[in-house]
Scaffold this motif. Structure first.
Motif: not given
Lengths: 458, 281
Positions: B126-152
């Motif tokens: 197992r890892t630290d992931w679990a259902g419902g865990a929000r995806v955050v970047d290295a600075d702890g900011r939750p991410l939306r699809v719009a935050d990500l450019a294609i191929d980033s």
């Protein structure tokens, strides 16, 4: 004073015979001494480093004088090595001499083993010391790997991670062994303190004990020698221990230390401040280990995409490439004296060394093995080489995969042919492989002297 | 009681105490009990050897000349014939008991090695992931699809576990039409946001390089290469298994969240990694 000591210990006769002990003279017999003297340098510099190193993986904030890292989270171990490098007077030169001495130590051991192998010095009665020597090589490798990892920088941390993965892949025991060794799932804060105990206590104790046994056996059996006038299977011809050998060896020790001092002062090695502290989510590219680990890393790189799961038991490729193949290679190497004796039926005691050409099979196997190790070592730099030569790393890797299988047998066969050819020429010239007094190959002319013996004429 | 009897008792006590030490350790350890058992285990064996030497070995006292120290030293007089050898071998039973006591003591003394680390248990599964865990970047900011450019590409963590060694994940946004994920993973990559474990399935290095030209993830350690579009199957290098894929969805606020942990163990292989389920050590 000497009399007073001798009256109580009675060592004079032992000392007298010891001081007169004869050592054959040849430059190639000094390779093992170079290794020994590197070890002396390692002990001296290592004691200094131990006084400053902090074996602690606890995170701290770096606030030392190196600007790029200020304010960054590092381990206490990394911080102490940074301090040693930037703030402790003479700290950096001690660290660099220690690191260079370790690299040269392994190199000297390797060349020494090659000398012993290719001249047949491992034959009876010296099989035991061959085994002790292989044990010392293994310990030296373990010393290198544990010491390399102590600064807790990004590069050595990556090495530790690979070591963890290889241990984890051992069938049945792997997860347990990895968790016992590292104190849990990688990465752990305890690992540097454990490596420290291995590096400065357990392994050096074993290494020092092993070196003493190695030397005691050498002392007891006396050194082997090259064939030559007056040299037989039953004598030792050379210079006495005192004064010539002692002076020469002391000189060699100082010269070895001199070169290492120069390297440590002038040549930068392991600049951990450019690597940065270990972080579990970061990796540097390219990442190469110290040279003596290269063949192990190369084996991991070249091994094909292969994994086997039988009855729910997975045989990891890291286990095959990282444990089975090196283990097999070392086993063959350790058992070679016995394998050779069985193959050629020669179980006699030998005091005289052989030239590589005089044992074509051994030389062929030796060169094949060496080619195998060298190819794997080159493979550890496949990404760097691909960059330099501007070829895709995939192409280069496939070439090396081919080479590691094809090159050793080819090199072995070529060696065998060359040895036979050189032997044939020796016979034609009538030298029969012996050398004259002047060291040049050529016929030796003998003349009966007045006393009825033989002497050589130029 | 005969000497043999005394020795047997000593050795038997030693064996029992050694086994007791192992049992005490397994049950959690208890200093006083361990000390007492250690005394019996070592003492029983020691006393047995002393009685053996005193009573069973032929103990004729011998004389050896004290050669003068200083030189020349004489060789010491050779001792007489080895003593008691025949008698020792006759006592087969005692010898076996002695070997047993030695083995039991070795086990008792070795078992504290287990204190060096925890049992792996399900830790590797197992890892630290679990259902419902929000995806955050290295600075702890939750991410939306719009935050990500294609191929980033970004290294992400489960919220609250930034820097997690086994939870480190690569989030890559590609054109949804380009994705050719394995069957059963429809919906794991909303709007082309696909997430794979960053821990290499070969030797565990972080898979740190992304080549956008052919959507390949590369591990710098041993050059394992993974195809992002096809479920991170290995295309080159020694890695055998794909990087495990993290199932994602978009929550009501538009943030990327995991719908569960990775479906299989992340990182380098180990022998029972295919043993799924909650059973096991």
């Amino acid at each position: 004073m000497i009399r007073w000591v001798d009256d109580r210990l009675g060592l004079a006769s032992f000392a007298r015979s010891g001081l007169r002990k004869v050592f054959p003279d040849h430059w190639s017999f000094l390779l093992g001494e170079v290794a020994l003297f590197c070890f002396v340098v390692l002990l001296v510099t290592g004691i200094f480093l131990t006084l400053f190193y902090v074996p602690d993986g606890t995170p701290v904030i770096y606030e030392g004088p190196y600007p790029p890292l200020q304010g960054q989270q590092v381990s206490a171990a990394y911080e102490s090595v940074m301090k040693l490098s930037f703030e402790v007077r003479a700290g950096l030169v001690m660290r660099q001499v220690h690191h260079w001495a370790a690299l040269v130590f392994l190199a000297a051991i390797t060349v020494h083993i090659l000398r012993v192998f290719f001249t047949g010095a491992f034959r009876r009665p010296r099989e035991i010391n061959w085994l002790v020597g292989i044990g010392l090589l293994t310990l030296a490798l373990a010393m290198g790997i544990t010491g390399y990892s102590l600064p807790d920088d990004l590069l050595s941390g990556t090495g530790l991670r690979i070591l963890y993965s290889v241990v984890l892949g051992i069938p049945f025991l792997g997860p347990y062994l990895a968790f016992l060794l590292f104190g849990g799932e990688f990465p752990t804060e305890t690992i540097v303190s454990r490596l420290f105990v291995f590096h400065i206590m357990l392994l050096p104790a074993l290494l020092i004990g092993g070196i003493l046994v190695h030397l005691a056996i050498l002392w007891r059996q006396k050194h082997s020698q090259w064939p030559g006038p007056g040299r037989t299977e039953h004598n030792v011809v050379g210079k006495p221990f005192w004064p010539s050998q002692v002076l020469k060896s002391t000189g060699l020790m100082l010269l070895t230390a001199a070169v290492l001092g120069l390297m440590g002062g002038l040549l930068q090695i392991n600049p951990i401040w450019t690597y940065g502290p270990f972080e579990a989510t970061t990796v540097s590219a390219p990442a190469q280990p110290d040279w003596y680990v290269g063949w192990l890393d190369g084996a991991l790189r070249l091994f094909p995409r292969f994994e086997l799961t039988v009855l729910g038991v997975t045989l990891a490729d890291t286990f095959i490439a990282g444990v089975l193949i090196p283990g097999f290679a070392f086993t063959i190497m350790a058992l070679w004296p016995f394998i050779e004796a069985r193959v050629n039926g020669d179980r006699a005691a030998h005091q005289l060394l052989q030239r590589p050409r005089d044992a074509p099979l051994r030389s062929a196997v030796g060169v094949a093995g060496l080619t195998f190790f060298v190819t794997l070592t080159l493979a550890a730099g496949n990404d760097v080489a691909a960059n330099i030569f501007r070829v895709p790393v995939e192409t280069l890797t496939d070439l090396l995969r081919l080479a590691v299988v094809v090159a050793p047998p080819v090199a072995g066969v070529v060696t065998w042919r060359v040895c036979r050819e050189l032997q044939r020429r020796d016979v034609e010239r009538g030298t029969n492989g012996e050398r004259g007094n002047d060291g040049e190959a050529g016929p030796v002319r003998l003349r009966r002297n007045d006393a009825g013996g033989f002497e050589e004429v130029d | 009681m005969s000497a043999e009897r005394w020795i047997s008792v000593g050795l038997a006590l030693s064996i029992a105490a050694s086994i007791g030490l192992v049992v005490t350790y397994v049950l959690g350890g208890q200093p006083q009990v361990e000390g007492a058992l250690l005394a019996v285990a070592l003492g029983g064996l020691g006393a047995a050897l002393v009685v053996w030497a005193a009573r069973l070995v032929d103990a004729r006292t011998q004389t050896e000349a004290l050669h003068p120290t200083g030189s020349p030293g004489g060789t010491p007089a050779a001792t007489e014939e080895p003593v008691g050898a025949g008698e020792v071998t006759r006592r087969r039973f005692l010898l076996r008991l002695l070997a047993g006591a030695g083995a039991a003591l070795a086990a008792a003394l070795a078992i504290p090695v287990l204190s060096l680390g925890p049992r792996p248990g399900r830790e590797l599964f197992r890892t630290d992931w679990a259902g419902g865990a929000r995806v955050v970047d290295a600075d702890g900011r939750p991410l939306r699809v719009a935050d990500l450019a294609i191929d980033s590409v970004r290294t992400v963590f489960p919220e609250g576990r930034i820097g997690s060694p086994d939870g480190q994940t690569l989030l890559i946004r590609v054109r949804p039409a380009d994705l050719a994920l394995p069957d059963g993973r429809a919906g794991w990559a909303p709007e082309g946001c696909v997430a794979y474990s960053k821990v290499c399935t070969h030797a565990g290095c972080p898979v740190g390089l992304y080549r956008a030209a052919d959507h390949a993830l590369l591990c710098p350690c041993h050059q394992s290469t993974f195809d992002v579009l096809r479920g991170a199957v290995p295309t080159f290098g020694p890695a055998v298994r794909p990087l495990p894929q993290l199932p994602l969805e978009i929550d009501g606020d538009g943030y990327l969240v995991a719908t569960g942990d990775f479906p299989e163990p992340v990182g380098p292989p180990f022998w029972d990694m295919t043993h799924d389920g909650e059973a096991g050590g």
